[in-house]
Design an enzyme around this catalytic site. Structure first.
Site, PDB file in Angstrom:
ATOM      1  N   ASP A   1      49.550  10.269  18.191  1.00 35.61           N
ATOM      2  CA  ASP A   1      48.268   9.675  17.797  1.00 35.61           C
ATOM      3  C   ASP A   1      48.548   8.186  17.599  1.00 35.61           C
ATOM      4  O   ASP A   1      49.332   7.811  16.719  1.00 35.61           O
ATOM      5  CB  ASP A   1      47.812  10.348  16.489  1.00 35.61           C
ATOM      6  CG  ASP A   1      46.557   9.703  15.898  1.00 35.61           C
ATOM      7  OD1 ASP A   1      46.174   8.600  16.354  1.00 35.61           O
ATOM      8  OD2 ASP A   1      45.979  10.295  14.976  1.00 35.61           O
ATOM      9  N   VAL A   2      47.901   7.350  18.399  1.00 34.27           N
ATOM     10  CA  VAL A   2      48.234   5.917  18.367  1.00 34.27           C
ATOM     11  C   VAL A   2      47.891   5.252  17.033  1.00 34.27           C
ATOM     12  O   VAL A   2      48.381   4.154  16.743  1.00 34.27           O
ATOM     13  CB  VAL A   2      47.549   5.134  19.521  1.00 34.27           C
ATOM     14  CG1 VAL A   2      48.094   5.568  20.869  1.00 34.27           C
ATOM     15  CG2 VAL A   2      46.024   5.249  19.455  1.00 34.27           C
TER      16      VAL A   2
ATOM     17  N   TYR B   1      32.855  -0.100  18.219  1.00 32.36           N
ATOM     18  CA  TYR B   1      33.563  -0.186  19.507  1.00 32.36           C
ATOM     19  C   TYR B   1      33.647  -1.657  19.951  1.00 32.36           C
ATOM     20  O   TYR B   1      34.709  -2.121  20.378  1.00 32.36           O
ATOM     21  CB  TYR B   1      32.806   0.660  20.533  1.00 32.36           C
ATOM     22  CG  TYR B   1      33.506   0.866  21.854  1.00 32.36           C
ATOM     23  CD1 TYR B   1      34.614   1.703  21.952  1.00 32.36           C
ATOM     24  CD2 TYR B   1      33.043   0.251  23.018  1.00 32.36           C
ATOM     25  CE1 TYR B   1      35.247   1.909  23.176  1.00 32.36           C
ATOM     26  CE2 TYR B   1      33.656   0.454  24.239  1.00 32.36           C
ATOM     27  CZ  TYR B   1      34.761   1.289  24.319  1.00 32.36           C
ATOM     28  OH  TYR B   1      35.377   1.496  25.530  1.00 32.36           O
TER      29      TYR B   1
HETATM   30  P1  NAD Z   1      38.697   9.476  27.940  1.00 30.32           P
HETATM   31  O1  NAD Z   1      38.035   9.931  26.691  1.00 30.32           O
HETATM   32  O2  NAD Z   1      38.445  10.211  29.191  1.00 30.32           O
HETATM   33  O3  NAD Z   1      40.262   9.344  27.720  1.00 30.32           O
HETATM   34  C1  NAD Z   1      40.792   8.778  26.552  1.00 30.32           C
HETATM   35  C2  NAD Z   1      42.096   9.459  26.224  1.00 30.32           C
HETATM   36  O4  NAD Z   1      42.573   8.907  24.984  1.00 30.32           O
HETATM   37  C3  NAD Z   1      41.936  10.969  26.018  1.00 30.32           C
HETATM   38  O5  NAD Z   1      42.888  11.678  26.767  1.00 30.32           O
HETATM   39  C4  NAD Z   1      42.126  11.143  24.531  1.00 30.32           C
HETATM   40  O6  NAD Z   1      42.704  12.385  24.161  1.00 30.32           O
HETATM   41  C5  NAD Z   1      43.046   9.980  24.198  1.00 30.32           C
HETATM   42  N1  NAD Z   1      43.000   9.648  22.776  1.00 30.32           N
HETATM   43  C6  NAD Z   1      41.918   9.606  21.959  1.00 30.32           C
HETATM   44  N2  NAD Z   1      42.281   9.328  20.698  1.00 30.32           N
HETATM   45  C7  NAD Z   1      43.626   9.170  20.715  1.00 30.32           C
HETATM   46  C8  NAD Z   1      44.594   8.879  19.739  1.00 30.32           C
HETATM   47  N3  NAD Z   1      44.243   8.701  18.449  1.00 30.32           N
HETATM   48  N4  NAD Z   1      45.884   8.781  20.105  1.00 30.32           N
HETATM   49  C9  NAD Z   1      46.259   8.975  21.397  1.00 30.32           C
HETATM   50  N5  NAD Z   1      45.388   9.284  22.366  1.00 30.32           N
HETATM   51  C10 NAD Z   1      44.093   9.368  22.036  1.00 30.32           C
HETATM   52  O7  NAD Z   1      38.260   7.954  28.097  1.00 30.32           O
HETATM   53  P2  NAD Z   1      38.454   6.906  29.290  1.00 30.32           P
HETATM   54  O8  NAD Z   1      37.095   6.577  29.790  1.00 30.32           O
HETATM   55  O9  NAD Z   1      39.492   7.333  30.236  1.00 30.32           O
HETATM   56  O10 NAD Z   1      38.935   5.661  28.434  1.00 30.32           O
HETATM   57  C11 NAD Z   1      40.225   5.089  28.519  1.00 30.32           C
HETATM   58  C12 NAD Z   1      40.157   3.706  27.895  1.00 30.32           C
HETATM   59  O11 NAD Z   1      39.259   2.888  28.648  1.00 30.32           O
HETATM   60  C13 NAD Z   1      39.643   3.692  26.455  1.00 30.32           C
HETATM   61  O12 NAD Z   1      40.350   2.728  25.697  1.00 30.32           O
HETATM   62  C14 NAD Z   1      38.199   3.258  26.621  1.00 30.32           C
HETATM   63  O13 NAD Z   1      37.686   2.646  25.461  1.00 30.32           O
HETATM   64  C15 NAD Z   1      38.328   2.274  27.778  1.00 30.32           C
HETATM   65  N6  NAD Z   1      37.068   2.049  28.478  1.00 30.32           N
HETATM   66  C16 NAD Z   1      36.439   3.055  29.125  1.00 30.32           C
HETATM   67  C17 NAD Z   1      35.228   2.795  29.775  1.00 30.32           C
HETATM   68  C18 NAD Z   1      34.482   3.855  30.528  1.00 30.32           C
HETATM   69  O14 NAD Z   1      33.364   3.552  31.003  1.00 30.32           O
HETATM   70  N7  NAD Z   1      34.996   5.057  30.682  1.00 30.32           N
HETATM   71  C19 NAD Z   1      34.699   1.492  29.749  1.00 30.32           C
HETATM   72  C20 NAD Z   1      35.376   0.509  29.070  1.00 30.32           C
HETATM   73  C21 NAD Z   1      36.579   0.778  28.443  1.00 30.32           C
END
Ligand code: NAD
Length: 251
Positions: free
Chosen positions: A64-65, A154
């Site tokens: 957990d980060v 966020y």
């Molecule tokens: P996702 O929810 O599909 O994947 C996120 C991953 O992070 C999951 O596998 C989850 O289990 C893991 N995670 C959550 N909490 C955690 C914790 N405390 N410790 C370790 N791991 C943890 O989301 P995604 O869309 O793949 O997002 C990845 C990154 O990209 C995130 O930082 C998100 O904010 C960023 N982001 C996504 C989007 C989008 O449109 N999907 C847009 C901008 C930024």
């Protein structure tokens, strides 16, 4: 002749790599030659298996980060198994949304803890071992630059990641360690699945994107590979917006 994008022999850690953008980043780093530590709070063995199928080394380490002890363990285990850290991709994140006046303190703190404190903790611990030529890539968001509706925590966390990136780039530049941020627009992943269930709202978003489509995880993985590679060896403290032109055209 050197291929500037070649990551052979490098060791990368990708947080939140069990699915979505993180999974794609892990696989694309491996395609460029890197060995990859897959980290997440949900099982990540399937991503590690995909990396290994490409002929690279990979392990899954649960962390957990936002938890200091678990992050220290992630970094120590990586050092024990691989002996170095060349690339850290701070990708793990959560997204909570509600209008500001009904945004709970619990959701505020959870978001700041995972999306901002997590980036600090993983960076702090990895930087203790990183050497000249190493690089950190932080996955922020366009929400960290221009804001996004109903997303106070966020936006604050991702804006914090943007500023932390620039700070770390200035502190570690002299040591030859680069730190950059990537700012995705709307990418189709489990995190954003809720938007895709509402056809009207997703079509309204697409109408604002000059490239006329939402992004896929691989659209983010490519820029991350670039920033991790020698092709970006003179780039640090930079924010790379990867949003199909969305916020640029909204200005
Ligand atoms: P996702 O929810 O599909 O994947 C996120 C991953 O992070 C999951 O596998 C989850 O289990 C893991 N995670 C959550 N909490 C955690 C914790 N405390 N410790 C370790 N791991 C943890 O989301 P995604 O869309 O793949 O997002 C990845 C990154 O990209 C995130 O930082 C998100 O904010 C960023 N982001 C996504 C989007 C989008 O449109 N999907 C847009 C901008 C930024």
């Amino acid at each position: 002749m050197n291929n500037l994008f070649d990551l052979s022999g490098k060791v990368a850690i990708v947080t939140g790599a069990a699915r979505g953008i993180g999974e794609s980043i892990a696989v694309e780093l491996a395609k460029s030659g890197a060995n990859v530590v897959v980290s997440d709070i949900i099982p990540g063995e399937s991503t590690a298996k995909k990396v290994k199928a490409l002929g690279r080394k990979s392990i899954y380490i649960r962390a957990d980060v936002s938890n200091e002890k678990e992050v220290i363990n992630l970094i120590n285990e990586t050092m024990r198994k691989f002996g170095k850290i060349d690339i850290l991709v701070n990708n793990a994140g959560i997204y909570k949304y509600a209008p500001t006046t009904s945004f709970s303190l619990e959701d505020w703190e959870k978001t700041i803890h995972i999306d901002l404190r997590g980036v600090f903790l993983c960076s702090r611990e990895a930087l203790k071992h990183m050497k000249r030529g190493a690089s950190i890539i932080n996955i922020s968001s366009i929400a960290g630059i221009s804001g996004f509706p109903d997303s106070a925590a966020y936006c604050a966390a991702k804006g914090g990641v943007r500023a932390l990136t620039k700070y770390l780039a200035s502190e570690f530049g002299k040591k030859g360690i680069r730190v950059n941020s990537v700012h995705p627009g709307i990418i189709h992943t489990p995190m954003t699945q809720q938007f895709f269930e509402d056809k009207k709202s997703i079509n309204e978003m697409i109408a604002k994107i000059p490239l006329g489509r939402v992004g896929q995880p691989i659209d983010i993985a490519g820029p991350v590979v670039f920033l991790a590679s020698d092709a970006a060896s003179y780039i640090t403290g930079e924010e790379l917006v990867v949003d199909g032109g969305w916020i640029f055209s909204a200005e």
